[in-house]
Design an enzyme around this catalytic site. Sequence first.
Site, PDB file in Angstrom:
ATOM      1  N   ASP A 178      -1.302 -22.567   3.378  1.00 19.68           N
ATOM      2  CA  ASP A 178      -2.087 -23.751   4.024  1.00 19.68           C
ATOM      3  C   ASP A 178      -2.515 -24.879   3.029  1.00 19.68           C
ATOM      4  OD1 ASP A 178      -4.024 -22.203   2.995  1.00 19.68           O
ATOM      5  OD2 ASP A 178      -5.450 -22.142   4.415  1.00 19.68           O
ATOM      6  N   CYS A 181      -3.066 -21.637  -1.013  1.00 16.63           N
ATOM      7  CA  CYS A 181      -2.505 -20.374  -1.156  1.00 16.63           C
ATOM      8  C   CYS A 181      -2.606 -19.670  -2.579  1.00 16.63           C
ATOM      9  CB  CYS A 181      -0.966 -20.353  -0.737  1.00 16.63           C
ATOM     10  SG  CYS A 181      -0.051 -21.405  -1.850  1.00 16.63           S
ATOM     11  N   HIS A 315       5.048 -21.769  -3.145  1.00 11.47           N
ATOM     12  CA  HIS A 315       4.013 -21.002  -2.495  1.00 11.47           C
ATOM     13  C   HIS A 315       3.670 -19.771  -3.491  1.00 11.47           C
ATOM     14  CE1 HIS A 315       1.794 -18.791   0.651  1.00 11.47           C
ATOM     15  NE2 HIS A 315       2.502 -17.801   0.330  1.00 11.47           N
TER      16      HIS A 315
END
Length: 325
Positions: A178, A181, A315
Site C-alpha cells: 500500500d 510496505c 515491493h
Amino acid sequence: MADAQDIDGKLCEENFPCTSQKQETRDEMLSRHRKEILQLQNKEIELKKAAAKGSKAEQKAKKKQVEEEISQLSAKLKEKHAEELGSLGYCNSIRNDKSNIDNLVKAIAGVSVTTQHDHPKTSKGAKRREKRALQEVAREQRIQEEQNNIVSDRMIEDEKLEKKLEPLGFTINEIKPDGHCLYRAVEDQLALLSGGSSPYTYQELREMAAAYMRKHASDFHPFFLSENTIDGDSDDSLVERFENYCKEVESTATWGGQLELGALTHCLRKHIMIFSGSFPDVEMGKEYKSDGRSTSSNATIRLSYHRHAFGLGEHYNSVIPNSIG
C-alpha cells in the site's frame, strides 16, 4: 480455487466497473486506475495466503496457479486501462509514438498540451511536474513492454529467492502493498525480534526516517540530488525540495527505498539485510552487526526486495524463520 475467468469477472464487477455511464476526467480515470492496481495487488496477497496450506508440494502447485491467474488478471487490467486512456485520446501503443508520450507526460503533469511557440518558457514547477510524469509514463511503458514476460519474470525471481532463503531456514512473510510496505516490513521484523509487538508503528518509522534525514541532510543530499536535479535549479530550491521530500516521507504513502533504509538502520541501530532474487543482496549498518551473541538489541532485520512482485511495481516483504512462517 476459482479459475482466472471467475476471479476476473468478480474483480471487474465488484472492484473496478468495466464501463461508466458518466464520462470521467483524466485525473479521475488515473486515480481509479491506481485504485484498481492496488486492489489487484491485495487480491494476489489474499490468494497467496490462502494457498499457503498443505504440504510443500501442494503449496508450490497452488502458488504457481495463483501466479498464473494473477498474471492473466494483470494483463487484462492493463489492456483495459490502455483502452480507457485511448478513449481520452492517448494511443494504446504509446511506446511507438514519441509525440503521444510527450502529450501524455504533460497531461499527467497538468501542463497544457500546446506548441513551443505558444508557451516558449516553462516554469521550474512545471518542469518538475513533467519530470515526475515522465518517470511515471516510463514506468508504465516498462510494465507494458514486460507484460508478456511477467509470469516468467516473477516465477524466476521467486524461485531464486526461495533457493536463497531455504538453506538459511527463512521464508517470506507477505506485506500489504500500500505504499507503506517498507515500513510495515520493518515493523513486522521489530515485532518478531521483540517477541511481541513492535516498539514502533510503520507511521512512527516514517517520522523517524524523515527526522534523521533532515538532521543529517548533508549525507543524503548527493543521493537525493542525483535523481531529482532540474537544470537551472538553485541551491536554495534544491534544499527546499529535499525538505518537501522529507515531508512526503513522514506524512504520505510515498514508497520507501534505499535512502529511507539508510536512515532507519541508524535510527534503530540495526544491521539490515535485504535479500533479492533479481539483484545482489544488500547489507546495511554493518557497524551494528551481531558479534555472534544474538540478542534483540543487535539482531538483524531481514527484508526481501521484489522487482517483479506483482508485475505492477516494486515491493518489500519481511523475511522470517521457517518455523513461524
